[in-house]
Design a protein around this motif. Structure first.
Motif, PDB file in Angstrom:
ATOM      1  N   GLU A  17       0.830  -1.202   0.000  1.00 48.87           N
ATOM      2  CA  GLU A  17       0.000   0.000   0.000  1.00 48.87           C
ATOM      3  C   GLU A  17       0.867   1.256   0.000  1.00 48.87           C
ATOM      4  N   GLN A  18       1.944   1.237   0.770  1.00 46.73           N
ATOM      5  CA  GLN A  18       2.864   2.377   0.800  1.00 46.73           C
ATOM      6  C   GLN A  18       3.477   2.617  -0.573  1.00 46.73           C
ATOM      7  N   GLU A  19       3.957   1.545  -1.210  1.00 43.22           N
ATOM      8  CA  GLU A  19       4.577   1.673  -2.523  1.00 43.22           C
ATOM      9  C   GLU A  19       3.569   2.127  -3.576  1.00 43.22           C
ATOM     10  N   LEU A  53       4.503 -14.071  -6.633  1.00 41.21           N
ATOM     11  CA  LEU A  53       4.189 -13.305  -7.843  1.00 41.21           C
ATOM     12  C   LEU A  53       3.750 -11.914  -7.412  1.00 41.21           C
ATOM     13  N   VAL A  54       4.190 -10.898  -8.162  1.00 39.40           N
ATOM     14  CA  VAL A  54       3.726  -9.526  -7.924  1.00 39.40           C
ATOM     15  C   VAL A  54       3.227  -8.963  -9.245  1.00 39.40           C
ATOM     16  N   LEU A  55       1.987  -8.488  -9.249  1.00 42.06           N
ATOM     17  CA  LEU A  55       1.429  -7.794 -10.406  1.00 42.06           C
ATOM     18  C   LEU A  55       1.133  -6.357  -9.990  1.00 42.06           C
ATOM     19  N   LYS A  68      10.573  -4.003  -8.284  1.00 39.50           N
ATOM     20  CA  LYS A  68      11.900  -4.265  -7.716  1.00 39.50           C
ATOM     21  C   LYS A  68      11.929  -3.893  -6.232  1.00 39.50           C
ATOM     22  N   GLU A  69      11.372  -2.726  -5.887  1.00 41.58           N
ATOM     23  CA  GLU A  69      11.334  -2.302  -4.486  1.00 41.58           C
ATOM     24  C   GLU A  69      10.513  -3.268  -3.633  1.00 41.58           C
ATOM     25  N   ILE A  70       9.394  -3.718  -4.191  1.00 36.56           N
ATOM     26  CA  ILE A  70       8.550  -4.655  -3.458  1.00 36.56           C
ATOM     27  C   ILE A  70       9.294  -5.960  -3.207  1.00 36.56           C
ATOM     28  N   SER A 130      12.490  -6.420  -3.152  1.00 38.65           N
ATOM     29  CA  SER A 130      13.638  -6.168  -2.263  1.00 38.65           C
ATOM     30  C   SER A 130      13.246  -6.288  -0.802  1.00 38.65           C
ATOM     31  N   ASN A 131      12.001  -5.973  -0.493  1.00 36.33           N
ATOM     32  CA  ASN A 131      11.534  -6.016   0.888  1.00 36.33           C
ATOM     33  C   ASN A 131      10.853  -7.325   1.255  1.00 36.33           C
ATOM     34  N   ILE A 132      10.035  -7.864   0.361  1.00 32.51           N
ATOM     35  CA  ILE A 132       9.256  -9.037   0.773  1.00 32.51           C
ATOM     36  C   ILE A 132      10.000 -10.358   0.584  1.00 32.51           C
ATOM     37  N   LEU A 133      10.990 -10.412  -0.313  1.00 28.26           N
ATOM     38  CA  LEU A 133      11.725 -11.674  -0.478  1.00 28.26           C
ATOM     39  C   LEU A 133      12.503 -12.039   0.787  1.00 28.26           C
ATOM     40  N   PRO A 134      13.286 -11.116   1.368  1.00 22.23           N
ATOM     41  CA  PRO A 134      13.936 -11.453   2.649  1.00 22.23           C
ATOM     42  C   PRO A 134      12.919 -11.750   3.751  1.00 22.23           C
ATOM     43  N   TYR A 135      11.816 -11.019   3.749  1.00 19.75           N
ATOM     44  CA  TYR A 135      10.772 -11.234   4.763  1.00 19.75           C
ATOM     45  C   TYR A 135      10.194 -12.652   4.671  1.00 19.75           C
ATOM     46  N   LEU A 136      10.050 -13.143   3.437  1.00 15.39           N
ATOM     47  CA  LEU A 136       9.505 -14.483   3.232  1.00 15.39           C
ATOM     48  C   LEU A 136      10.573 -15.575   3.359  1.00 15.39           C
ATOM     49  N   GLY A 137      11.794 -15.170   3.645  1.00 14.05           N
ATOM     50  CA  GLY A 137      12.861 -16.153   3.848  1.00 14.05           C
ATOM     51  C   GLY A 137      13.499 -16.645   2.572  1.00 14.05           C
ATOM     52  N   VAL A 138      13.323 -15.918   1.462  1.00  9.46           N
ATOM     53  CA  VAL A 138      13.967 -16.286   0.197  1.00  9.46           C
ATOM     54  C   VAL A 138      15.370 -15.696   0.200  1.00  9.46           C
TER      55      VAL A 138
END
Length: 583
Positions: free
Chosen positions: A228-230, A535-537, A558-560, A562-570
Motif C-alpha cells: 500500500e505504501q509503494e 508473484l507480484v502484479l 523491484k522495491e517490493i 527487495s523487501n518481501i523476499l527477505p521477509y519471506l525467507g527467500v
C-alpha cells in the motif's frame, strides 16, 4: 282461549329448544377448546404476556497470516423505550436528546409512539449507554450489542469489506464468508401484565447468543502495509488515477496482499475519501460505490504485453515456435490491410524468439499468434481457464471480455497476441501467469485458509478446486527461462536484483478511446524463477509523463521484491566478485 294458550306453549317450547341447542353447542365448543386446543391457546396467552428483545451474536474475527486481528467487535448499546412503562416521558426525551445528540423532536416522536418497544438508537458507544443507565429511567432499556471494528482502519479495506448497521456483511470477505462469521442471535424474554407493563417478580429468560467462527486468511498485514505504501508513492509521483497490486503464491494461489489505492477507512465506510461538498446525493452514492470497488477483481482492462506470457506459452506448447526460431522486425508487421507497429518504430532487426520476448517485440508475437491460428488460440484460451472466472473467494468477480470466435480474423488475432482488443481482470492475468510458471498447474486464487471456533478448535480447512495441467512441466520450465532473461538484460531489466532469480514481463497498453492518449503501465514479476514462491502484479492506471511499464512499473516491483523476499525467507544466491563487477 285454549288456542291462545296452546300457541304460547308452542312458542315457549321452540325458544327453550333453541336455547338448549345453543347451550349444548357452547358446552361442546368449550369442551373442544379445553380438551383439543388447550396447547394452542396457552401458547397464545404466553405470547401475549411475553416481550422479546434480540441479543446480537458476536461476529467472528478475521485474522491474517501472522495472527493479527484485522476485523473484530466493539461493545456498543441499543437504546429502546417501552411506551407502557414510561412514567416521566418529558424527562426521558430530555435525557436521551442530550446524551444521544439527537433533536428533541426526533426523540419525542419515538417516545410517544405507541408500540410494545421502540428502538431509539443503535450502535451507541458503551460509555454513553452506561451514563443513560445511571438515570434509572422507567421504560428505557439499554441492551449491550456489538459493532464491527477494524483495528487497522483502512488496511486492505477493499478486500476485507465491512458490515451494515445490522452487522451483516456488505462487501468483500465480510459478505463472502457471512455464514462463517455471523453466529446465532440470542433473546431476552420478559413477562408483562395485560397492559404491557413488565412484572418485576417474573424475572427474565435468556437465550444466549452463539458467537460466529473466526476466519483465518492468507493475507499478510506486513506485506499489505508495504505494498500500500509503494502503491501510494507511485500514485502520487505519477499523478495516476489509481494503482493496483496483487501479491500471490504461484504454487497454491494464496494471496498475500491486494490493494487498490486509494483505500478507505473501514470504521467510517460511508465517509468519502474525496471532497464531496459539491456532489449531489446520486453523485455521492456513485462515488461511494466506486470507492468500495476492488479493481483487481471487479474491473477489466487490456493487459498489453504482459499477455505475451500466454501467447508464448501456447506457442511453445503447440510446437509452432522454439527459443531459437529466427524472426525479423522492421518496426511493423503488415496483417491483411493493416500495418501494426512495434513499440520500437525503428525495429529490432533479426532476432530469435528468446530475443523477441526479451525485447517485447510485437511483430514476433503477432507471427506466433498467426502460426497458432484462431482455432488453436481459442483452444488455449479455454485450456488456460481464461474464458471462465478464477473462482476467487470475493464477490463481484468480472469475466473476460473477448471476441466471438467466428468474428476473429487475422487482424483481431494479431492484436490479441500482444494483449490488445480484449479485456481481462488483473486477478485472471495473475492466476494464469502463475499457473504457467508453477509447473503448469492451474490454481485458484484465494484468501480463506481455515475456520476456527471461539475456543480455537479447527472447524474447517478451506478447500479450492484442484486445477488441470494447462501446459507441460517442460514448457513451464522454458517459460521460467524466458521470463528470467526478460529481467536479466531485457525490457524488464529495471526489476533486476543482484543475487535473486527474478522473472517478469512489462506492459504498456493504451485505454479506449485511443484518441484520449491514456495508458496503463504494468509489470508482472516472479521470484525466485527456478522455484517461483511469490508473484507480484503492479498496474498503474493513467500515469502522467513517462508511462512505459519497463520504466515506471518495473522499478516499483523491484522495491517490493527487495523487501518481501527477505521477509519471506527467500535467500540471495552468493555473488562472486567477478559477477558483482559485471553487474
Amino acid at each position: 282461549m285454549l288456542n291462545i294458550k296452546t300457541y304460547h306453549k308452542k312458542k315457549i317450547v321452540v325458544v327453550f329448544t333453541l336455547c338448549f341447542g345453543v347451550l349444548i353447542f357452547l358446552v361442546g365448543r368449550l369442551g373442544y377448546l379445553m380438551l383439543f386446543q388447550s396447547d394452542y391457546y396457552s401458547q397464545k396467552a404466553q405470547e401475549l404476556h411475553e416481550r422479546e428483545r434480540d441479543i446480537k451474536a458476536a461476529r467472528g474475527k478475521i485474522i491474517d497470516a501472522t495472527g493479527k486481528v484485522l476485523a473484530t467487535n466493539k461493545t456498543v448499546c441499543t437504546i429502546s423505550v417501552i411506551h407502557s412503562q414510561l412514567k416521566e416521558p418529558d424527562k426521558v426525551v430530555e435525557v436521551l436528546s442530550k446524551e444521544l445528540g439527537l433533536s428533541e423532536e426526533k426523540v419525542r416522536k419515538r417516545v410517544e409512539k405507541v408500540t410494545s418497544i421502540e428502538r431509539v438508537m443503535t450502535n451507541v458507544e458503551k460509555e454513553v449507554g452506561d451514563r443513560i443507565r445511571e438515570y434509572d429511567l422507567a421504560g428505557v432499556k439499554i441492551d449491550e450489542d456489538f459493532k464491527r471494528y477494524y483495528p487497522l482502519d483502512d488496511l486492505a479495506s477493499k478486500v476485507l469489506g465491512f458490515t451494515g448497521s445490522d452487522n451483516q456483511g456488505i462487501v468483500g470477505l465480510e459478505v463472502q464468508y457471512e455464514d462463517v462469521l455471523k453466529g446465532d442471535d440470542g433473546q431476552i424474554l420478559t413477562m408483562t401484565d395485560a397492559r404491557g407493563v413488565e412484572l418485576p417478580d417474573a424475572g427474565e429468560g435468556r437465550l444466549e447468543p452463539v458467537a460466529g467462527n473466526d476466519l483465518y486468511i492468507s493475507l499478510d498485514s506486513n506485506i499489505q502495509k508495504y505494498i500500500e505504501q509503494e502503491a501510494l508513492k507511485v500514485k502520487e509521483q505519477k499523478s495516476a488515477d489509481s494503482v493496483s497490486v496483487i501479491v500471490m503464491r504461484p504454487s497454491n494461489g494464496e494471496i498475500l496482499g491486494m490493494t487498490n489505492v486509494p483505500e478507505f477507512n473501514l470504521n467510517e465506510p460511508f465517509t468519502l475519501n474525496v471532497d464531496s461538498s459539491s456532489m449531489s446525493d446520486k453523485e455521492k452514492q456513485d462515488a461511494l460505490n466506486q470507492m468500495w470497488r476492488n479493481g483487481c477483481i471487479n474491473d477489466t482492462y487490456e493487459p498489453g504485453s504482459t499477455f505475451k506470457i500466454i501467447t508464448a506459452a501456447a506457442g511453445l506448447e503447440e510446437g509452432v515456435v522454439s527459443l531459437n526460431d529466427q524472426f525479423s522486425c522492421p518496426g511493423f508487421k503488415i496483417v491483411e490491410d493493416r500495418r501494426i507497429h512495434c513499440h520500437k518504430r525503428a525495429g529490432h532487426g533479426a532476432e530469435t524468439f528468446l530475443q523477441g520476448a526479451m525485447n517485447s517485440c510485437n511483430p514476433v508475437f503477432i507471427e506466433v499468434g498467426l502460426r497458432l491460428g484462431v482455432d488453436n488460440y481459442f483452444k488455449y484460451f479455454e485450456q488456460f481457464g481464461l474464458m471462465d472466472k478464477t473462482g476467487i473467494d470475493l464477490p463481484g468477480e468480472a469475466g473476460t471480455i473477448m471476441h466471438k470466435k467466428e468474428n476473429v480474423g487475422e487482424v483481431e488475432l494479431a492484436t490479441i497476441s500482444f494483449g490488445q482488443s480484449f479485456q481481462i481482470t488483473p486477478i485472471q492475468l495473475a492466476a494464469t501467469a502463475a499457473s504457467i510458471v508453477n509447473g503448469g498447474k492451474r490454481i485458484t486464487p484465494h484468501f480463506g485458509v481455515e475456520v476456527r471456533d471461539q475456543d480455537n478448535a479447527l472447524v474447517e480447512v478451506c478447500q479450492y478446486p484442484v486445477g488441470d495441467q494447462i501446459i507441460s512441466e517442460e514448457t513451464s520450465k522454458t517459460m521460467q527461462y524466458i521470463l528470467e532473461n526478460v529481467v536479466d538484460g531485457g525490457s524488464g531489466k529495471n526489476a533486476y536484483i543482484e543475487g535473486y532469480h527474478i522473472g517478469g514481463k512489462t506492459a504498456t497498453s493504451q485505454t479506449l478511446p485511443r484518441s484520449a492518449n491514456k495508458y496503463i503501465s504494468s509489470f508482472v514479476g516472479f521470484a525466485p524463477m527456478d522455484d517461483p514462491q511469490v508473484l507480484v502484479l503492479l498496474i498503474i492506471n493513467n500515469p502522467q509523463g513517462v508511462y512505459y511499464g519497463g520504466t515506471i512499473a518495473a522499478p516499483v516491483v523491484k522495491e517490493i521484491f527487495s523487501n518481501i523476499l527477505p521477509y519471506l525467507g527467500v535467500e540471495r544466491d552468493p555473488v562472486t566478485e567477478a559477477e558483482s563487477e559485471t553487474n
